[in-house]
Design an enzyme around this catalytic site. Structure first.
Site, short mmCIF file in Angstrom:
data_model
loop_
_atom_site.label_atom_id
_atom_site.label_comp_id
_atom_site.label_asym_id
_atom_site.label_seq_id
_atom_site.Cartn_x
_atom_site.Cartn_y
_atom_site.Cartn_z
CG HIS A 57 76.45 4.56 4.17
ND1 HIS A 57 77.53 5.00 3.45
CD2 HIS A 57 75.34 4.96 3.48
CE1 HIS A 57 77.11 5.63 2.38
NE2 HIS A 57 75.78 5.64 2.38
CD GLU A 59 80.77 0.94 6.11
OE1 GLU A 59 81.47 0.48 5.22
OE2 GLU A 59 79.64 1.46 5.90
CB CYS A 85 81.11 5.71 1.29
SG CYS A 85 80.59 6.51 2.82
CB CYS A 95 81.68 4.73 6.00
SG CYS A 95 79.87 4.82 6.08
#
Length: 155
Positions: A57, A59, A85, A95
């Site tokens: 992801h 982040e 998330c 995240c």
């Protein structure tokens, strides 16, 4: 803590949206960009989903660029084109939890995660409950959604 004005928030989010556009499209995942800005207003790190691997992801990619325990994170803001998330597969840290673990006190997002892949993303709520300031830039949500056209119509 870095206290940007609205214009700075919009500028950094536009940069995150540009990063999201670099993301390789995937049928089962959002294209997301992220930027971490230090207390002095300088960019500390940036990235986008799947930049370094198929399951990463934005982040996660961005935070991985900084050394563990980097003291600059205590006054930083992370800009993410999508709500961080709140759940992932058992082997991956969500995240929102990553942000809390490193102590970033301010998160700026362009839009909340729709229930396309996760029924009830509560990253926003988890961050707020933990005392993180979360700002949503509604005026850039359409731009952030547009880089996800590969997923079809998004609410």
């Amino acid at each position: 803590m870095y206290a940007p004005d609205r214009a700075q928030d919009l500028r950094w989010m536009r940069h995150a949206i540009d990063l999201a556009a670099l993301c390789p499209p995937a049928t089962g995942a959002f294209s997301v960009g992220a930027v971490i800005v230090g207390e002095d207003g300088t960019e500390l790190a940036s990235g986008y989903s799947r930049a370094t691997g198929p399951r990463e992801h934005a982040e996660e990619v961005t935070l991985a660029q900084l050394p563990p325990g980097d003291p600059r994170l205590a006054g930083a803001t992370i800009y993410s084109t999508l709500e961080p998330c709140s759940q992932r597969s058992a082997s991956r840290t969500p995240c929102a939890q990553r942000i809390l673990e490193v102590g970033i006190p301010r998160v700026v997002i362009a839009w909340r995660e729709p229930s396309l892949f996760v029924d009830d993303c509560v990253g926003y709520e988890q961050l707020v409950e933990a005392g993180v300031t979360v700002v949503e830039l509604h005026e850039l949500s359409a731009a952030a959604k547009s880089v996800n056209a590969h997923l079809g119509k998004l609410a």
